[in-house]
Motif scaffolding. Structure first.
Motif, PDB file in Angstrom:
ATOM      1  N   GLU A 245       0.830  -1.211   0.000  1.00 24.12           N
ATOM      2  CA  GLU A 245       0.000   0.000   0.000  1.00 24.12           C
ATOM      3  C   GLU A 245       0.862   1.258   0.000  1.00 24.12           C
ATOM      4  O   GLU A 245       0.561   2.243  -0.677  1.00 24.12           O
TER       5      GLU A 245
ATOM      6  N   TYR B 114       0.158  -2.951  -8.407  1.00 21.67           N
ATOM      7  CA  TYR B 114      -1.122  -3.671  -8.475  1.00 21.67           C
ATOM      8  C   TYR B 114      -0.900  -5.153  -8.767  1.00 21.67           C
ATOM      9  O   TYR B 114      -1.625  -6.012  -8.252  1.00 21.67           O
TER      10      TYR B 114
ATOM     11  N   LYS C  59      -0.187  -6.940  -5.736  1.00 20.90           N
ATOM     12  CA  LYS C  59      -1.383  -7.064  -4.902  1.00 20.90           C
ATOM     13  C   LYS C  59      -2.393  -8.025  -5.532  1.00 20.90           C
ATOM     14  O   LYS C  59      -3.483  -8.214  -4.998  1.00 20.90           O
TER      15      LYS C  59
ATOM     16  N   ASP D  52      -4.087  -7.530  -8.171  1.00 20.26           N
ATOM     17  CA  ASP D  52      -5.170  -6.777  -8.808  1.00 20.26           C
ATOM     18  C   ASP D  52      -4.794  -6.622 -10.279  1.00 20.26           C
ATOM     19  O   ASP D  52      -4.265  -5.605 -10.720  1.00 20.26           O
ATOM     20  N   TYR D  53      -5.096  -7.674 -11.054  1.00 21.71           N
ATOM     21  CA  TYR D  53      -4.575  -7.760 -12.412  1.00 21.71           C
ATOM     22  C   TYR D  53      -5.177  -6.713 -13.355  1.00 21.71           C
ATOM     23  O   TYR D  53      -4.482  -6.191 -14.231  1.00 21.71           O
ATOM     24  N   GLN D  54      -6.458  -6.418 -13.192  1.00 23.22           N
ATOM     25  CA  GLN D  54      -7.091  -5.475 -14.099  1.00 23.22           C
ATOM     26  C   GLN D  54      -6.486  -4.084 -13.966  1.00 23.22           C
ATOM     27  O   GLN D  54      -6.143  -3.436 -14.963  1.00 23.22           O
ATOM     28  N   ASN D  55      -6.362  -3.601 -12.720  1.00 24.95           N
ATOM     29  CA  ASN D  55      -5.732  -2.297 -12.511  1.00 24.95           C
ATOM     30  C   ASN D  55      -4.273  -2.308 -12.946  1.00 24.95           C
ATOM     31  O   ASN D  55      -3.756  -1.303 -13.453  1.00 24.95           O
TER      32      ASN D  55
ATOM     33  N   CYS E 173       1.047 -10.664 -15.677  1.00 31.77           N
ATOM     34  CA  CYS E 173      -0.374 -10.512 -15.335  1.00 31.77           C
ATOM     35  C   CYS E 173      -1.205 -11.627 -15.965  1.00 31.77           C
ATOM     36  O   CYS E 173      -2.018 -12.278 -15.298  1.00 31.77           O
TER      37      CYS E 173
ATOM     38  N   LYS F  81      -3.210 -14.884 -14.233  1.00 33.89           N
ATOM     39  CA  LYS F  81      -4.647 -15.014 -14.472  1.00 33.89           C
ATOM     40  C   LYS F  81      -4.969 -16.364 -15.115  1.00 33.89           C
ATOM     41  O   LYS F  81      -6.133 -16.716 -15.289  1.00 33.89           O
TER      42      LYS F  81
ATOM     43  N   GLN G  85      -8.667 -16.233  -4.008  1.00 30.11           N
ATOM     44  CA  GLN G  85      -8.597 -14.786  -4.210  1.00 30.11           C
ATOM     45  C   GLN G  85      -7.646 -14.430  -5.351  1.00 30.11           C
ATOM     46  O   GLN G  85      -7.874 -13.473  -6.084  1.00 30.11           O
TER      47      GLN G  85
END
Length: 703
Positions: A70, A103, A106, A108-111, A142, A146, A324
């Motif tokens: 973060e 990202y 974290k 958060d693949y889309q971001n 990424c 996924k 997740q």
């Protein structure tokens, strides 16, 4: 033993592997020292120009991306705002790249992809090939995480093409290794090895120990998957020797892989040591992917070690993180373990739920892998037009972003009203959906209960078949009036079995403990009974050690005939004896079984070979023949390990072979029928309120 659904849901008995791609933004130490961060913060205060401040803030993001995600993201966003303020296009691109890396870390693949695409557009405009190639690799990562291997390999190929153009050997190595790892994941081992062999030549020429370690680890994975465990272990250890001390993510992966191998060598303590070290490192660096992987590897270790509560604990931790992160293979492996553990706890509902989940996911992964293999053949020849279109669309989005930002204030007020209306509609819709969901859950519960009944009915029928194939106890009493058989399955059907046959002056008998209990164990026991009958009655093989050698061959061939790629370690622990009634001589062979003989009130442990019957490392070693001179009054006890492994007593510990031996010594002077009653009563008293852990079979024969 202890696997109910496991044999029916094999994925070619493959061990689940998870490759770790090379992250360019974590090439340096994964631990940012406080001293380094303090130095950068001091440099930030002293920076006079906005450009210098941006450079320092981006370094702070790099130093904290793996430990304080973060905080790293905040630094990267601060850099972006400052770069936009001074309208420095290159630094805007680098800021987007760093935000994307944050990202990705974290999950958060889309971001991650949205920001990386923005940086790609800028780098193309500025002809920044070095940064463009690095960003291509991060986008590939990424897609890899996924589960879109085809798109991932496309981006790695693009990176490799640019890297060759600018002659960046480090990036070329990264791409070759990543492409090889994907081929490895989908079972294309020859293509993977082509990439690894070419890459290792470059790495050795450059004396690049980090990449040498990565490649050796990757080759180890291939050897591991193909059942060449000693070769795999050698490569893993060579990788660890070459791996720099500050490459914590890679070292954790190697500890994990070595721990998995040690478990398969039954070196449980050593395996736990390596896996615990891997988990500690991954927790320290915040490696969510790695923690999920090691939790499942520890779960498998604890399951094989028969520490089922710990196996469940690790599996639940691993599956929670894996879901997740979208790590389907880890979810697959965890579902398999949890299904088996819940079955041991008699929680049939959850056992069935995880079993169904396993089957659905297994089919999905198999179909996806098959599709990738065929598509990858064509991918090298195509132009990847979809990716180009995507880049054009993003270019257009960036050109329109300034206009959109101004228009957004005009529409803001109207947007608020629209949001309120949508929320009202959503809340009402959710109320209606909740009622529908409750009705659906009731129907699903009824369906599951019906399926559970079908399963139990099938198992009851399997029990009748198994009982019909077990040797009639009268065969024992006809030859030895003073004898007993204590046979107690853990479930309805058993992975333990006993067998006997009388021919002329020879009496053959066997006690076996098959891999798995319940239905899988029962299937293996049927194979065992059938093959022993063939070997002794039809092939006329008299010596027990020769019989076990043939039995092993038949089992391995039988399992491989249905699946040529099969690398499992299924089989059985078994003792096969032949008593020459006239000469009172015992000939026997024992595969991983401790058996006993009582002579003159003294109980002795018979010799045995510490190898099972089945497909495992070193299975080509022949079994030994052992002989014992018998005297009238001697008592033979052939036993599986279920009795000794039972938890119970006041402290909840195992009964252990020491106490089993002591009990048999104290009972040996009694008639066999009284011994049987005492053994049975002692077991129930020791077990108490604990669940029976394993199948049990003990045969006692008095000469």
């Amino acid at each position: 033993m202890h696997r109910y659904f496991e044999k029916s849901m094999k994925v070619k008995e493959k061990k689940i592997y998870y490759s770790v791609l090379i992250f360019l933004f974590s090439a340096n130490s994964l631990f940012a020292s406080n001293q380094t961060i303090d130095s950068l913060l001091q440099a930030l205060q002293k920076s006079k120009s906005d450009k210098d401040k941006i450079e320092v803030v981006l370094q702070l993001a790099s130093e904290t991306v793996n430990t304080k995600s973060e905080e790293a993201l905040r630094y990267a966003n601060d850099a972006l705002k400052l770069a936009q303020k001074i309208e420095n296009k290159f630094l805007i691109g680098r800021s987007y790249q760093k935000i994307g890396e944050c990202y990705l870390n974290k999950a958060d693949y889309q971001n991650a992809q949205n920001n990386l695409y923005r940086s790609i557009t800028i780098y193309k405009q500025l002809n920044e090939d070095q940064f463009l190639a690095e960003t291509y690799t991060t986008v590939g990562n990424c897609f890899y995480f996924k589960g879109d291997y085809l798109e991932a390999i496309n981006w790695f190929i693009k990176c490799k093409e640019i890297s060759e153009k600018i002659k960046n050997n480090k990036l070329i190595l990264d791409c070759m290794i990543n492409i090889g790892l994907i081929y490895n994941d989908i079972g294309q081992y020859e293509k993977a090895m082509v990439n690894f062999e070419e890459a290792v030549k470059i790495a050795k020429a450059k004396k690049d120990n980090k990449h040498i370690a990565v490649i050796y680890n990757s080759i180890g994975l291939i050897k591991d998957k193909n059942g060449k465990l000693r070769d795999a272990l050698s490569y893993y250890k060579d990788a660890l020797q070459n791996c720099p001390e500050n490459e914590f993510k890679l070292r954790a992966q190697l500890f994990n892989n070595i721990g998995g191998i040690m478990n398969r060598f039954n070196a449980r303590d050593t395996a736990e040591k390596y896996l615990t070290e891997a988990l500690l490192i991954r927790q320290k660096i915040g490696d969510k992917f790695g923690m999920a992987q090691t939790n499942i590897t520890l779960s498998r270790l604890m399951y094989d070690w028969k520490k089922f509560p710990k196996a469940k604990e690790y599996a639940l931790k691993g599956i929670s993180s894996a879901e997740q992160l979208g790590m389907k293979e880890i979810v697959l492996d965890a579902s398999q373990i949890l299904s088996n553990v819940y079955l041991l706890e008699n929680n049939y509902q959850k056992a069935f739920d995880y079993y169904k989940r396993y089957i659905l996911l297994k089919d999905s992964l198999y179909n996806t892998s098959s599709t990738y293999i065929s598509q990858l053949e064509e991918k090298y020849e195509s132009e990847r037009k979809e990716s180009q279109i995507k880049q054009l669309e993003l270019n257009n989005q960036l050109q329109q972003s300034e206009i959109s930002r101004k228009q957004s204030m005009i529409y803001f007020s109207g947007g608020i009203l629209v949001v309120i209306a949508i929320l009202t509609f959503v809340l009402y819709s959710r109320y209606q959906l909740k009622n529908k969901a409750n009705n659906l859950l009731t129907l699903q519960k009824q369906e599951i209960e019906a399926k559970n009944k079908e399963i139990v009915d099938s198992i009851n029928y399997a029990q009748k078949i198994q009982q019909a194939l077990l040797t009639n106890k009268e065969v024992f009493t006809e030859s030895f009036k003073d004898s007993f058989i204590f046979f107690k399955p853990r479930d309805i059907v058993s992975g333990d079995f006993y067998w006997a046959h009388k021919t002329n002056d020879n009496f053959y008998f066997a006690v076996a403990d098959c891999t798995g209990h319940g239905v899988p164990g029962a299937f293996m026991s049927l194979l065992g009974i059938n093959y022993i009958n063939q070997i002794v009655n039809e092939m006329k093989i008299q010596m027990p050690n020769e019989a076990l050698n043939v039995l092993r061959e038949k089992i391995v061939v039988s399992l491989k005939s249905s699946d040529p790629d099969y690398q499992g370690a299924d089989g059985m622990d078994i003792s096969l004896g032949r008593i020459d009634v006239k000469s009172k001589k015992l000939y026997y062979a024992s595969a991983n079984h401790k058996n006993y003989i009582a002579k003159n009130g003294e109980i002795l442990t018979l010799q045995y070979d510490n190898i099972p019957v089945g497909n495992y490392f070193g299975h080509e070693k022949p079994f030994n023949l052992y002989t014992v001179d018998l005297a009238e009054g001697d008592t033979l006890y052939f036993s599986t390990d279920g009795y000794a492994d039972q938890f119970g007593g006041e402290t909840g510990k195992k009964f252990k072979t020491r106490n089993l031996k002591k009990m048999l010594s104290e009972l040996s002077y009694l008639p066999m029928i009284e011994q049987f009653s005492a053994i049975q009563d002692n077991f129930e008293k020791w077990k108490g309120e604990y669940e029976q852990l394993d199948d049990i079979c003990i045969i006692g024969v008095k000469i």
